[in-house]
Write a protein that holds these residues in place. Structure first.
Motif, PDB file in Angstrom:
ATOM      1  N   SER A   3       0.818  -1.218   0.000  1.00  0.00           N
ATOM      2  CA  SER A   3       0.000   0.000   0.000  1.00  0.00           C
ATOM      3  C   SER A   3       0.846   1.260   0.000  1.00  0.00           C
ATOM      4  N   GLU A   4       1.942   1.238   0.750  1.00  0.00           N
ATOM      5  CA  GLU A   4       2.791   2.427   0.813  1.00  0.00           C
ATOM      6  C   GLU A   4       3.354   2.776  -0.556  1.00  0.00           C
ATOM      7  N   GLU A   5       3.789   1.772  -1.298  1.00  0.00           N
ATOM      8  CA  GLU A   5       4.329   2.003  -2.635  1.00  0.00           C
ATOM      9  C   GLU A   5       3.252   2.503  -3.591  1.00  0.00           C
ATOM     10  N   THR A   6       2.063   1.909  -3.492  1.00  0.00           N
ATOM     11  CA  THR A   6       0.968   2.329  -4.372  1.00  0.00           C
ATOM     12  C   THR A   6       0.561   3.766  -4.087  1.00  0.00           C
ATOM     13  N   ILE A   7       0.435   4.109  -2.812  1.00  0.00           N
ATOM     14  CA  ILE A   7       0.048   5.469  -2.441  1.00  0.00           C
ATOM     15  C   ILE A   7       1.115   6.466  -2.892  1.00  0.00           C
ATOM     16  N   ARG A   8       2.382   6.089  -2.748  1.00  0.00           N
ATOM     17  CA  ARG A   8       3.451   6.981  -3.206  1.00  0.00           C
ATOM     18  C   ARG A   8       3.338   7.242  -4.711  1.00  0.00           C
ATOM     19  N   ASP A   9       3.034   6.205  -5.469  1.00  0.00           N
ATOM     20  CA  ASP A   9       2.881   6.368  -6.921  1.00  0.00           C
ATOM     21  C   ASP A   9       1.688   7.262  -7.250  1.00  0.00           C
ATOM     22  N   ILE A  10       0.552   7.033  -6.562  1.00  0.00           N
ATOM     23  CA  ILE A  10      -0.651   7.833  -6.820  1.00  0.00           C
ATOM     24  C   ILE A  10      -0.389   9.297  -6.495  1.00  0.00           C
ATOM     25  N   MET A  11       0.210   9.550  -5.344  1.00  0.00           N
ATOM     26  CA  MET A  11       0.451  10.929  -4.915  1.00  0.00           C
ATOM     27  C   MET A  11       1.465  11.621  -5.824  1.00  0.00           C
ATOM     28  N   THR A  12       2.471  10.872  -6.283  1.00  0.00           N
ATOM     29  CA  THR A  12       3.451  11.447  -7.208  1.00  0.00           C
ATOM     30  C   THR A  12       2.781  11.851  -8.517  1.00  0.00           C
ATOM     31  N   GLN A  13       1.875  10.989  -8.993  1.00  0.00           N
ATOM     32  CA  GLN A  13       1.144  11.304 -10.216  1.00  0.00           C
ATOM     33  C   GLN A  13       0.271  12.541 -10.054  1.00  0.00           C
ATOM     34  N   GLN A  14      -0.159  12.813  -8.815  1.00  0.00           N
ATOM     35  CA  GLN A  14      -0.997  13.978  -8.551  1.00  0.00           C
ATOM     36  C   GLN A  14      -0.166  15.241  -8.290  1.00  0.00           C
ATOM     37  N   GLY A  15       1.156  15.119  -8.370  1.00  0.00           N
ATOM     38  CA  GLY A  15       2.015  16.290  -8.208  1.00  0.00           C
ATOM     39  C   GLY A  15       2.579  16.483  -6.818  1.00  0.00           C
ATOM     40  N   PHE A  16       2.403  15.491  -5.928  1.00  0.00           N
ATOM     41  CA  PHE A  16       2.934  15.600  -4.569  1.00  0.00           C
ATOM     42  C   PHE A  16       4.344  15.024  -4.490  1.00  0.00           C
ATOM     43  N   VAL A  17       5.107  15.502  -3.505  1.00  0.00           N
ATOM     44  CA  VAL A  17       6.456  15.004  -3.231  1.00  0.00           C
ATOM     45  C   VAL A  17       6.496  14.509  -1.788  1.00  0.00           C
ATOM     46  N   GLN A  18       6.985  13.298  -1.559  1.00  0.00           N
ATOM     47  CA  GLN A  18       7.062  12.764  -0.206  1.00  0.00           C
ATOM     48  C   GLN A  18       8.186  13.455   0.559  1.00  0.00           C
ATOM     49  N   ILE A  19       7.865  13.954   1.764  1.00  0.00           N
ATOM     50  CA  ILE A  19       8.861  14.663   2.569  1.00  0.00           C
ATOM     51  C   ILE A  19       9.081  14.018   3.931  1.00  0.00           C
ATOM     52  N   HIS A  20       8.244  13.023   4.281  1.00  0.00           N
ATOM     53  CA  HIS A  20       8.371  12.430   5.618  1.00  0.00           C
ATOM     54  C   HIS A  20       7.796  11.023   5.610  1.00  0.00           C
ATOM     55  N   ASP A  21       8.366  10.148   6.447  1.00  0.00           N
ATOM     56  CA  ASP A  21       7.881   8.772   6.564  1.00  0.00           C
ATOM     57  C   ASP A  21       8.272   8.249   7.944  1.00  0.00           C
ATOM     58  N   GLU A  22       7.310   7.751   8.703  1.00  0.00           N
ATOM     59  CA  GLU A  22       7.609   7.160  10.008  1.00  0.00           C
ATOM     60  C   GLU A  22       6.464   6.263  10.450  1.00  0.00           C
ATOM     61  N   ASN A  23       6.765   5.341  11.355  1.00  0.00           N
ATOM     62  CA  ASN A  23       5.745   4.511  11.980  1.00  0.00           C
ATOM     63  C   ASN A  23       5.230   5.222  13.218  1.00  0.00           C
ATOM     64  N   ILE A  24       3.913   5.287  13.346  1.00  0.00           N
ATOM     65  CA  ILE A  24       3.294   5.991  14.468  1.00  0.00           C
ATOM     66  C   ILE A  24       2.516   4.981  15.306  1.00  0.00           C
ATOM     67  N   PRO A  25       3.032   4.584  16.466  1.00  0.00           N
ATOM     68  CA  PRO A  25       2.350   3.574  17.286  1.00  0.00           C
ATOM     69  C   PRO A  25       1.027   4.085  17.845  1.00  0.00           C
ATOM     70  N   CYS A  26       0.158   3.133  18.118  1.00  0.00           N
ATOM     71  CA  CYS A  26      -1.191   3.469  18.584  1.00  0.00           C
ATOM     72  C   CYS A  26      -1.641   2.409  19.591  1.00  0.00           C
ATOM     73  N   LEU A  27      -2.291   2.833  20.662  1.00  0.00           N
ATOM     74  CA  LEU A  27      -2.799   1.917  21.674  1.00  0.00           C
ATOM     75  C   LEU A  27      -4.307   2.071  21.787  1.00  0.00           C
ATOM     76  N   ILE A  28      -5.030   0.959  21.626  1.00  0.00           N
ATOM     77  CA  ILE A  28      -6.484   0.961  21.700  1.00  0.00           C
ATOM     78  C   ILE A  28      -6.932   0.136  22.893  1.00  0.00           C
ATOM     79  N   ARG A  29      -7.783   0.689  23.718  1.00  0.00           N
ATOM     80  CA  ARG A  29      -8.337  -0.033  24.861  1.00  0.00           C
ATOM     81  C   ARG A  29      -9.639  -0.709  24.453  1.00  0.00           C
TER      82      ARG A  29
END
Length: 318
Positions: free
Chosen positions: A283-309
Motif C-alpha cells: 500500500s505504501e508504494e501504491t500510495i506513493r505512486d498515486i500521490m506522485t502522479q498527482q504532483g505531490f512530493v514525499q517529505i516524511h515517513d515514520e511509523n506511528i504507534p497506537c494503543l487501543i483499549r
C-alpha cells in the motif's frame, strides 16, 4: 400544485405572489430506516479494533451506536478523561506489573500526536487553515485548532459529528462516558476536561461529509494542512479520495498527512481492485505512486504507534 382550492385555474396567480413565503422553503425529514452506510470500520471489540469505523451489518447500523461512540471518546480523549465524581477511580492505562510503562506511553494520545506531526510539517509560518478528514469525535481537530486559524473537520457519522460539536460547545456535562471493563460491566462514569483546548475550539467547523467526494464536501477550499488518519482502508474506493487531494491542497506548499494501518477487508472495500496493494506492490508504494502522479512530493515517513483499549485487561498495541 400549490394553487389548489378557490382559485385553482389557469388564470390564478394569488398563491404564487412572491411575498407568500410559505411556498419558498424546504422541509427536512429524517428516515425511520437505517442509513445505507457505504464506509465504516471493524467492531472495536474484536481484533480489528484499531480500524477507523465500526462494522455495519445488514440489519443494524452500529455506525451510530452508543458503544462505538463511547469507545471512540475513550480513544480520542484519553488524556482529558476524568472521573465524574471524586469517589470514582477508573484507570484507562493497561495493567503494569513491572512498573515500566514505556511500551504503551509512546502509543498514547494517537489523535493528538498525528495532529502535532502535521503542525510540525506545515511549519509555524503557515497556519491559515486545516482539514481533518474522517475526524470521528474530534480529538485531532481540537489539537489542530491550537495552531491553525481555521479547521474544517468532517465525518460520515452523524453521531460522531454531533458529539464533537457538543464537546466544542462544552455541553457534555450531562453525557456520562463509560468504557467496557469486562463482559457487560462498565467503567465508572467519566467526563471530558476541555480546559486545555477550549480557548481555540471556536476555530473548528464540524460537519458531515464523504471522504470519497472531497471536492464537493469542502466546496473546493484550499488547505495548508490536510490530515487523513485511519481512514483509507475503510473506504470503498480510497483512490478517489487520494486523486481529489490536489483540488483542495494549497498550491503554495500545502501538506497532506496520510496515516493508515492498511488493513484491507472485503467488508469495507468490497472490490479488491480498489485495495491499494497487490502481489507486486504494498500500500505504501501504491500510495506513493498515486500521490506522485498527482504532483505531490514525499517529505516524511515514520511509523506511528497506537494503543487501543478494548476493555480493562485487553489493549491493542499497533
Amino acid at each position: 400544485f400549490v394553487s389548489t382550492g378557490d382559485e385553482a385555474s389557469v388564470f390564478a396567480r394569488f398563491h404564487f405572489r412572491p411575498h407568500f413565503q410559505q411556498h419558498s422553503g424546504f422541509r427536512m425529514v429524517s428516515s425511520q430506516h437505517d442509513m445505507p452506510v457505504t464506509q465504516g470500520a471493524a467492531d472495536l471489540n474484536n481484533n480489528k479494533a484499531h480500524e477507523s469505523r465500526p462494522l455495519v451489518s445488514d440489519t443494524t447500523n452500529v455506525y451510530e451506536s452508543d458503544d462505538s461512540l463511547n469507545m471512540y471518546l475513550g480513544f480520542h480523549y484519553y488524556p482529558y478523561l476524568v472521573p465524574s465524581s471524586s469517589d470514582e477511580t477508573t484507570s484507562l492505562l493497561p495493567p503494569n506489573n513491572n512498573n515500566n510503562a514505556t511500551f504503551h506511553n509512546d502509543a498514547m494520545r494517537f489523535p493528538q500526536r498525528v495532529a502535532e506531526l502535521l503542525i510540525d510539517l506545515v511549519g509555524s509560518d503557515r497556519n491559515k487553515n486545516a482539514l481533518d478528514v474522517g475526524c470521528a469525535v474530534g480529538g485531532s481537530s481540537f489539537a489542530l485548532a491550537k495552531h491553525f486559524e481555521s479547521v474544517s473537520a468532517f465525518d460520515f457519522s452523524n453521531s460522531f459529528v454531533r458529539t464533537a460539536q457538543l464537546i466544542q460547545q462544552n455541553k457534555m456535562d450531562n453525557m456520562d462516558i463509560q468504557l467496557p471493563t469486562e463482559g457487560d460491566m462498565l467503567s465508572d462514569k467519566l467526563r471530558i476536561d476541555t480546559s486545555s483546548f477550549s480557548d481555540t475550539a471556536h476555530r473548528i467547523r464540524f460537519f458531515q461529509g464523504d471522504a470519497q467526494k472531497l471536492h464537493t464536501t469542502t466546496m473546493s477550499t484550499k488547505y495548508d494542512g490536510i490530515l487523513i488518519s485511519n481512514l483509507l482502508c475503510r473506504l470503498p474506493n480510497p483512490r478517489s479520495c487520494l486523486e481529489s487531494l490536489p483540488s483542495i491542497t494549497s498550491d503554495d506548499g500545502g501538506i497532506v498527512l496520510l496515516v493508515s494501518p492498511y488493513s484491507w477487508l472485503d467488508e469495507f472495500t468490497p472490490q479488491r481492485e480498489n485495495w491499494l496493494c497487490d502481489s507486486q506492490n504494498n500500500s505504501e508504494e501504491t500510495i506513493r505512486d498515486i500521490m506522485t502522479q498527482q504532483g505531490f512530493v514525499q517529505i516524511h515517513d515514520e511509523n506511528i504507534p497506537c494503543l487501543i483499549r478494548e476493555h480493562s485487561r485487553k489493549y491493542q498495541y499497533i
